[in-house]
Design a protein around this motif. Structure first.
Motif, PDB file in Angstrom:
ATOM      1  N   ASP A  30      33.798  47.546  45.558  1.00  0.00           N
ATOM      2  CA  ASP A  30      32.732  46.838  44.697  1.00  0.00           C
ATOM      3  C   ASP A  30      33.411  45.853  44.111  1.00  0.00           C
ATOM      4  O   ASP A  30      32.877  44.635  44.098  1.00  0.00           O
ATOM      5  CB  ASP A  30      32.160  47.800  43.858  1.00  0.00           C
ATOM      6  CG  ASP A  30      31.104  47.345  42.814  1.00  0.00           C
ATOM      7  OD1 ASP A  30      29.905  47.272  43.509  1.00  0.00           O
ATOM      8  OD2 ASP A  30      31.388  46.999  41.908  1.00  0.00           O
ATOM      9  N   MET A  59      32.324  41.975  44.376  1.00  0.00           N
ATOM     10  CA  MET A  59      31.924  41.018  43.342  1.00  0.00           C
ATOM     11  C   MET A  59      32.582  39.680  43.099  1.00  0.00           C
ATOM     12  O   MET A  59      32.267  38.821  42.603  1.00  0.00           O
ATOM     13  CB  MET A  59      32.127  42.067  42.168  1.00  0.00           C
ATOM     14  CG  MET A  59      31.512  41.580  40.663  1.00  0.00           C
ATOM     15  SD  MET A  59      31.496  42.820  39.527  1.00  0.00           S
ATOM     16  CE  MET A  59      33.247  43.455  39.512  1.00  0.00           C
ATOM     17  N   ALA A 109      26.725  44.034  43.599  1.00  0.00           N
ATOM     18  CA  ALA A 109      28.025  44.649  43.240  1.00  0.00           C
ATOM     19  C   ALA A 109      28.258  44.896  41.879  1.00  0.00           C
ATOM     20  O   ALA A 109      28.656  45.670  41.304  1.00  0.00           O
ATOM     21  CB  ALA A 109      29.213  43.788  43.890  1.00  0.00           C
ATOM     22  N   MET A 110      27.866  43.706  41.028  1.00  0.00           N
ATOM     23  CA  MET A 110      27.873  43.940  39.383  1.00  0.00           C
ATOM     24  C   MET A 110      27.040  44.922  38.758  1.00  0.00           C
ATOM     25  O   MET A 110      27.513  45.716  37.980  1.00  0.00           O
ATOM     26  CB  MET A 110      27.640  42.475  38.909  1.00  0.00           C
ATOM     27  CG  MET A 110      28.679  41.226  39.397  1.00  0.00           C
ATOM     28  SD  MET A 110      27.949  39.654  38.531  1.00  0.00           S
ATOM     29  CE  MET A 110      28.992  38.866  39.324  1.00  0.00           C
ATOM     30  N   PRO A 121      26.827  39.346  45.449  1.00  0.00           N
ATOM     31  CA  PRO A 121      27.718  39.537  44.351  1.00  0.00           C
ATOM     32  C   PRO A 121      26.933  40.364  43.140  1.00  0.00           C
ATOM     33  O   PRO A 121      27.431  41.123  42.341  1.00  0.00           O
ATOM     34  CB  PRO A 121      28.000  38.093  43.960  1.00  0.00           C
ATOM     35  CG  PRO A 121      27.943  37.370  45.135  1.00  0.00           C
ATOM     36  CD  PRO A 121      26.856  37.816  45.966  1.00  0.00           C
TER      37      PRO A 121
END
Length: 332
Positions: free
Chosen positions: A93, A97, A151-152, A148
């Motif tokens: 992750d 990110m 992932a955050m 991204p």
């Protein structure tokens, strides 16, 4: 060069004229008159109408990808019990990110556009010609922007779930016979979502900013590409209009996210206050009040939880508690 009354009066008149002129420009902007483009010699509002629609479609698709994929993945990441698997998920992750959206877009163009030929990079079809082809072309740019952000969001939701799982009400839910899955979906997830909702609101604004570069990578004639072109040509009316629209969008989505968060906390507080009033009317001891108020109440599950915690109460006491809940929940 000397200061005279005539010069002072002339300076005051120039200042007043400037203020009136700027007020007129602001009024015209708010009514849709954004000026005329220096490069294209046409009204800015007409130039932005089609571009704004394309960027809006790209934003909606990217946000939909973010929500649909990040919530299940965040729940899955927060439910992992194995330390080694949890470490791998966290490391992966973090790597995803840190990858910028434009690099993901370049890889998507090469992999899905040139190698697998799922789409033709640069062959954008406007929504005015074919809605299906337009959305199909925007899927890969939207996914490039969303990865991204997914992932955050996964990282934030995982942290919120792990923090909630260590609280006392989770142990209370287990003692009532609920398994881990039921506790997670009925109680823990509800309390872990408010900070994620606020983050998603900021993500919507961030998606608009990320689309500026992605539109260049995929040759999408949207708002971001027009902004870069206008900056290069020093087309100030177009740049000003786009910057104001983006700023308004950022303020709006953050305000909506904060309102949703405040509304959630107010609803929980009113239910807890109503339960407290009900226990006070029914003359229940303080220990029972603290036990019930420590539970994360929601409108859907509070009655079931009250009776589960107070099975030994009489029917009259339960009726008084219900009346207190209604009374407290109706107080604004």
């Amino acid at each position: 060069g000397c200061i005279t009354e005539q010069n002072i009066c002339l300076s005051c008149l120039c200042c007043i004229y400037g203020i009136i002129h700027n007020c007129c420009r602001i009024t015209a902007f708010l009514t849709g008159d954004m000026g005329t483009s220096y490069s294209y010699h046409m009204p800015v509002g007409e130039m932005l109408s089609e571009k704004l629609t394309i960027t809006a479609i790209l934003t909606i698709l990217s946000f939909a990808f973010t929500v649909i994929l990040s919530i299940p993945l965040g729940i899955l990441a927060g439910s992992v019990r194995s330390k080694s698997l949890d470490w791998l998920i966290t490391a992966f992750d973090q790597v995803v990110m840190s990858i910028p959206s434009f690099f993901i877009g370049i890889l998507a163009c090469f992999l899905f556009g040139i190698v697998f030929r799922l789409f033709t990079p640069g062959n954008f079809v406007s929504y005015t010609q074919d809605w299906g082809a337009c959305i199909a072309y925007l899927l890969f740019p939207a996914l490039s922007i969303a990865i991204p952000r997914i992932a955050m969001t996964v990282k934030m939701l995982r942290s919120a779930l792990l923090a909630e799982m260590n609280k006392d009400y989770v142990r209370t839910s287990y003692s009532r016979g609920n398994d881990r899955r039921a506790t997670l979906y009925l109680h823990v997830l509800r309390n872990a979502l408010p900070p994620v909702v606020s983050f998603l609101a900021m993500t919507v604004a961030d998606i608009v900013a990320g689309s500026v570069v992605i539109e260049q990578v995929f040759a999408i004639p949207g708002l971001g590409r027009l902004l870069l072109t206008s900056i290069s040509n020093r087309d100030y009316p177009v740049v000003q209009a786009i910057v104001v629209l983006v700023a308004f969008w950022v303020v709006l989505v953050n305000l909506l996210g904060d309102l949703l968060k405040v509304n959630y906390y107010e609803s929980c507080f009113s239910l807890q206050r109503g339960i407290g009033i009900g226990f006070h009317v029914a003359k229940i001891d303080e220990q029972m009040v603290r036990r019930v108020l420590a539970f994360p109440w929601s409108e859907k599950h509070y009655s079931e939880a009250v009776w589960g915690a107070c099975d030994h109460l009489s029917a009259l006491a339960k009726r008084e508690i219900t009346l207190g809940i209604i009374q407290g929940s109706s107080v604004q």
